[in-house]
Design a protein around this motif. Structure first.
Motif, mmCIF file in Angstrom:
data_model
loop_
_atom_site.group_PDB
_atom_site.id
_atom_site.type_symbol
_atom_site.label_atom_id
_atom_site.label_comp_id
_atom_site.label_asym_id
_atom_site.label_seq_id
_atom_site.Cartn_x
_atom_site.Cartn_y
_atom_site.Cartn_z
ATOM 1 N N CYS A 33 37.443 -7.958 -2.053
ATOM 2 C CA CYS A 33 35.982 -7.815 -2.172
ATOM 3 C C CYS A 33 35.400 -8.760 -3.208
ATOM 4 O O CYS A 33 34.341 -9.341 -2.996
ATOM 5 N N GLN A 34 36.073 -8.904 -4.337
ATOM 6 C CA GLN A 34 35.521 -9.747 -5.401
ATOM 7 C C GLN A 34 35.943 -11.210 -5.276
ATOM 8 O O GLN A 34 35.409 -12.069 -5.956
ATOM 9 N N GLY A 35 36.915 -11.489 -4.409
ATOM 10 C CA GLY A 35 37.303 -12.867 -4.148
ATOM 11 C C GLY A 35 38.185 -13.505 -5.194
ATOM 12 O O GLY A 35 38.339 -14.726 -5.213
ATOM 13 N N LYS A 36 38.795 -12.709 -6.056
ATOM 14 C CA LYS A 36 39.725 -13.247 -7.051
ATOM 15 C C LYS A 36 40.622 -12.124 -7.566
ATOM 16 O O LYS A 36 40.270 -10.947 -7.468
ATOM 17 N N PRO A 37 41.781 -12.489 -8.130
ATOM 18 C CA PRO A 37 42.689 -11.465 -8.635
ATOM 19 C C PRO A 37 42.124 -10.766 -9.874
ATOM 20 O O PRO A 37 41.310 -11.340 -10.604
ATOM 21 N N ILE A 38 42.573 -9.539 -10.085
ATOM 22 C CA ILE A 38 42.140 -8.811 -11.277
ATOM 23 C C ILE A 38 43.021 -9.206 -12.459
ATOM 24 O O ILE A 38 44.113 -9.744 -12.282
ATOM 25 N N SER A 39 42.532 -8.921 -13.654
ATOM 26 C CA SER A 39 43.316 -9.186 -14.870
ATOM 27 C C SER A 39 43.438 -7.908 -15.699
ATOM 28 O O SER A 39 43.410 -7.946 -16.914
ATOM 29 N N THR A 40 43.552 -6.787 -15.009
ATOM 30 C CA THR A 40 43.565 -5.480 -15.652
ATOM 31 C C THR A 40 44.879 -4.764 -15.368
ATOM 32 O O THR A 40 45.357 -4.772 -14.241
ATOM 33 N N THR A 41 45.445 -4.145 -16.388
ATOM 34 C CA THR A 41 46.617 -3.296 -16.243
ATOM 35 C C THR A 41 46.146 -1.928 -15.757
ATOM 36 O O THR A 41 45.119 -1.431 -16.204
ATOM 37 N N ILE A 42 46.899 -1.322 -14.824
ATOM 38 C CA ILE A 42 46.542 0.013 -14.326
ATOM 39 C C ILE A 42 47.797 0.874 -14.344
ATOM 40 O O ILE A 42 48.801 0.532 -13.716
ATOM 41 N N ARG A 67 42.562 -5.741 -20.848
ATOM 42 C CA ARG A 67 41.923 -4.632 -20.140
ATOM 43 C C ARG A 67 42.987 -3.683 -19.593
ATOM 44 O O ARG A 67 43.995 -4.133 -19.059
ATOM 45 N N LYS A 68 42.722 -2.380 -19.702
ATOM 46 C CA LYS A 68 43.684 -1.398 -19.220
ATOM 47 C C LYS A 68 42.956 -0.189 -18.645
ATOM 48 O O LYS A 68 42.035 0.339 -19.260
ATOM 49 N N LEU A 92 37.731 -0.260 -12.153
ATOM 50 C CA LEU A 92 37.843 -1.727 -12.091
ATOM 51 C C LEU A 92 36.495 -2.399 -12.340
ATOM 52 O O LEU A 92 36.432 -3.456 -12.965
ATOM 53 N N ILE A 93 35.422 -1.798 -11.864
ATOM 54 C CA ILE A 93 34.093 -2.364 -12.130
ATOM 55 C C ILE A 93 33.810 -2.339 -13.626
ATOM 56 O O ILE A 93 33.274 -3.300 -14.181
ATOM 57 N N HIS A 94 34.213 -1.260 -14.297
ATOM 58 C CA HIS A 94 34.082 -1.234 -15.761
ATOM 59 C C HIS A 94 34.874 -2.370 -16.405
ATOM 60 O O HIS A 94 34.337 -3.139 -17.206
ATOM 61 N N CYS A 95 36.144 -2.454 -16.074
ATOM 62 C CA CYS A 95 37.036 -3.402 -16.753
ATOM 63 C C CYS A 95 36.791 -4.858 -16.344
ATOM 64 O O CYS A 95 36.742 -5.741 -17.194
ATOM 65 N N GLU A 96 36.685 -5.095 -15.058
ATOM 66 C CA GLU A 96 36.575 -6.471 -14.572
ATOM 67 C C GLU A 96 35.167 -7.047 -14.721
ATOM 68 O O GLU A 96 35.007 -8.228 -14.987
ATOM 69 N N TRP A 97 34.161 -6.234 -14.527
ATOM 70 C CA TRP A 97 32.788 -6.729 -14.517
ATOM 71 C C TRP A 97 32.012 -6.373 -15.776
ATOM 72 O O TRP A 97 30.892 -6.849 -15.977
ATOM 73 N N GLY A 98 32.560 -5.483 -16.606
ATOM 74 C CA GLY A 98 31.917 -5.140 -17.862
ATOM 75 C C GLY A 98 30.757 -4.171 -17.760
ATOM 76 O O GLY A 98 29.966 -4.034 -18.689
ATOM 77 N N TYR A 99 30.642 -3.478 -16.636
ATOM 78 C CA TYR A 99 29.564 -2.495 -16.490
ATOM 79 C C TYR A 99 29.950 -1.174 -17.148
ATOM 80 O O TYR A 99 31.094 -0.741 -17.066
#
Length: 108
Positions: A33-42, A67-68, A92-99
């Motif tokens: 959906c976002q068109g790129k890999p995430i950089s967050t640990t889950i 980010r975790k 993921l929206i919190h971590c990846e996009w900063g919302y």
């Protein structure tokens, strides 16, 4: 001296990104959906409050931001497929996009 160098390396050079395999299908869909890999640990783990299903935490180091996402295993087993997807995407929206969540006290 070695211990000091190890601490510096771990703090300043960052750790490896880790994703529990349980979350792979949700992460793949989010990345598409976002068109790129995430950089967050889950990972699964205890959240700050017992009633919280998931939480995004960030650590701002000099050289990078770590980010975790921590997901409550107790909540996870009670959730159906759509609830699981929703919590992963939400965090993921919190971590990846900063919302951040915005709460309006008037609405309560």
């Amino acid at each position: 001296m070695r211990a000091l160098l190890l601490v510096f390396f771990l703090c300043c050079c960052g750790g490896e990104q880790s994703i529990d395999p349980t979350f792979f299908p949700f992460v793949a869909e989010f990345e598409a959906c976002q068109g790129k890999p995430i950089s967050t640990t889950i990972v699964f783990g205890a959240t700050r409050a017992g009633h919280v299903a998931g939480v995004c935490s960030t650590m701002d180091y000099v050289t990078h931001i770590e980010r975790k996402i921590t997901i409550s295993p107790t909540s996870w087993v009670r959730f159906g497929l759509m609830q699981r997807k929703a919590i992963i995407f939400h965090e993921l929206i919190h971590c990846e996009w900063g919302y951040n969540d915005v709460y309006n006290p008037v609405d309560r």
